[in-house]
Design a protein around this motif. Structure first.
Motif, PDB file in Angstrom:
ATOM      1  N   THR A  75       0.318  -6.264 -11.794  1.00 25.77           N
ATOM      2  CA  THR A  75      -0.481  -4.999 -11.411  1.00 25.77           C
ATOM      3  C   THR A  75      -0.048  -4.428 -10.332  1.00 25.77           C
ATOM      4  N   LEU A  76       0.537  -5.268  -9.388  1.00 24.33           N
ATOM      5  CA  LEU A  76       1.278  -4.638  -8.227  1.00 24.33           C
ATOM      6  C   LEU A  76       2.604  -4.218  -8.511  1.00 24.33           C
ATOM      7  N   ALA A  77       3.392  -4.859  -9.323  1.00 22.06           N
ATOM      8  CA  ALA A  77       4.813  -4.514  -9.598  1.00 22.06           C
ATOM      9  C   ALA A  77       4.422  -3.093 -10.656  1.00 22.06           C
ATOM     10  N   ARG A  78       3.470  -2.884 -11.333  1.00 19.96           N
ATOM     11  CA  ARG A  78       3.177  -1.741 -11.939  1.00 19.96           C
ATOM     12  C   ARG A  78       2.802  -0.610 -11.051  1.00 19.96           C
ATOM     13  N   LEU A  79       2.078  -0.966  -9.821  1.00 15.64           N
ATOM     14  CA  LEU A  79       1.957   0.305  -9.232  1.00 15.64           C
ATOM     15  C   LEU A  79       3.261   0.497  -8.260  1.00 15.64           C
ATOM     16  N   GLU A  80       4.163  -0.162  -8.382  1.00 11.15           N
ATOM     17  CA  GLU A  80       5.310   0.107  -7.557  1.00 11.15           C
ATOM     18  C   GLU A  80       6.450   0.776  -8.101  1.00 11.15           C
ATOM     19  N   LYS A  81       6.603   0.649  -9.650  1.00 12.27           N
ATOM     20  CA  LYS A  81       7.562   1.334 -10.362  1.00 12.27           C
ATOM     21  C   LYS A  81       7.231   1.387 -11.825  1.00 12.27           C
ATOM     22  N   GLY A  82       8.094   2.170 -12.358  1.00  9.19           N
ATOM     23  CA  GLY A  82       7.606   2.500 -13.962  1.00  9.19           C
ATOM     24  C   GLY A  82       6.854   3.797 -14.037  1.00  9.19           C
ATOM     25  N   ARG A 139      -0.403   2.213  -1.654  1.00 11.74           N
ATOM     26  CA  ARG A 139      -0.631   2.307  -0.064  1.00 11.74           C
ATOM     27  C   ARG A 139      -1.953   1.590   0.102  1.00 11.74           C
ATOM     28  N   ARG A 140      -3.103   2.131  -0.598  1.00 10.96           N
ATOM     29  CA  ARG A 140      -4.351   1.733  -0.379  1.00 10.96           C
ATOM     30  C   ARG A 140      -4.628  -0.006  -0.666  1.00 10.96           C
ATOM     31  N   VAL A 141      -4.002  -0.260  -1.922  1.00 12.85           N
ATOM     32  CA  VAL A 141      -3.942  -1.737  -2.300  1.00 12.85           C
ATOM     33  C   VAL A 141      -3.252  -2.502  -1.251  1.00 12.85           C
ATOM     34  N   ARG A 142      -1.922  -2.328  -0.498  1.00 13.22           N
ATOM     35  CA  ARG A 142      -1.452  -3.036   0.311  1.00 13.22           C
ATOM     36  C   ARG A 142      -2.200  -3.037   1.782  1.00 13.22           C
ATOM     37  N   LEU A 156      -7.360  -8.142   4.148  1.00 13.92           N
ATOM     38  CA  LEU A 156      -7.716  -9.439   3.561  1.00 13.92           C
ATOM     39  C   LEU A 156      -6.813 -10.693   4.128  1.00 13.92           C
ATOM     40  N   ALA A 157      -5.599 -10.836   4.431  1.00 13.15           N
ATOM     41  CA  ALA A 157      -4.518 -11.590   5.086  1.00 13.15           C
ATOM     42  C   ALA A 157      -5.152 -11.980   6.425  1.00 13.15           C
ATOM     43  N   ILE A 210     -11.186  -1.907  -2.507  1.00 18.22           N
ATOM     44  CA  ILE A 210     -10.100  -1.034  -2.077  1.00 18.22           C
ATOM     45  C   ILE A 210     -10.296   0.320  -1.680  1.00 18.22           C
ATOM     46  N   ASP A 211     -11.396   0.680  -2.730  1.00 21.99           N
ATOM     47  CA  ASP A 211     -11.661   2.165  -2.439  1.00 21.99           C
ATOM     48  C   ASP A 211     -13.060   2.330  -3.224  1.00 21.99           C
ATOM     49  N   GLN A 212     -13.855   3.201  -2.860  1.00 21.73           N
ATOM     50  CA  GLN A 212     -15.199   3.723  -3.810  1.00 21.73           C
ATOM     51  C   GLN A 212     -15.056   4.824  -4.592  1.00 21.73           C
TER      52      GLN A 212
END
Length: 97
Positions: free
Chosen positions: A13-20, A29-32, A38-39, A68-70
């Motif tokens: 999922t993270l890879a899909r959000l980055e490219k493609g 940006r919101r996920v990161r 979280l970390a 992540i968001d609402q």
């Protein structure tokens, strides 16, 4: 501070959000940002972390969910505590179930 580990599904999922063709820089940006919170502190007030009753595909796992968001199209992070010194395993990142 917990270490984050990702399941293959969460990493995809993270890879899909980055490219493609499904790239979404705003959502990425919101996920990161949520993953950084979280970390740093899984109980960060902005995440609104709480136990999740039953996470599909992870029955028998004590899962947690964090915002992540609402609103319409809201996304969540589903995760669990690891046994190795407080590591957090991100099970799923995606639309609210």
């Amino acid at each position: 501070m917990p270490t984050l580990h990702y399941t293959p599904a969460a990493a995809r999922t993270l890879a899909r959000l980055e490219k493609g063709r499904r790239a979404d820089p705003r959502r990425l940006r919101r996920v990161r940002q949520a993953l950084e919170h979280l970390a740093a502190d899984p109980h960060h007030p902005g995440l609104r972390s709480h136990r999740y009753a039953v996470l599909p595909g992870h029955r028998g796992t004590a899962a947690w969910t964090s915002y992540i968001d609402q609103g319409p199209g809201a996304w969540r992070i589903h995760w669990t505590w690891g046994r190795d010194g407080g590591a957090v395993t991100v099970l799923r990142v995606g639309p609210h179930l």
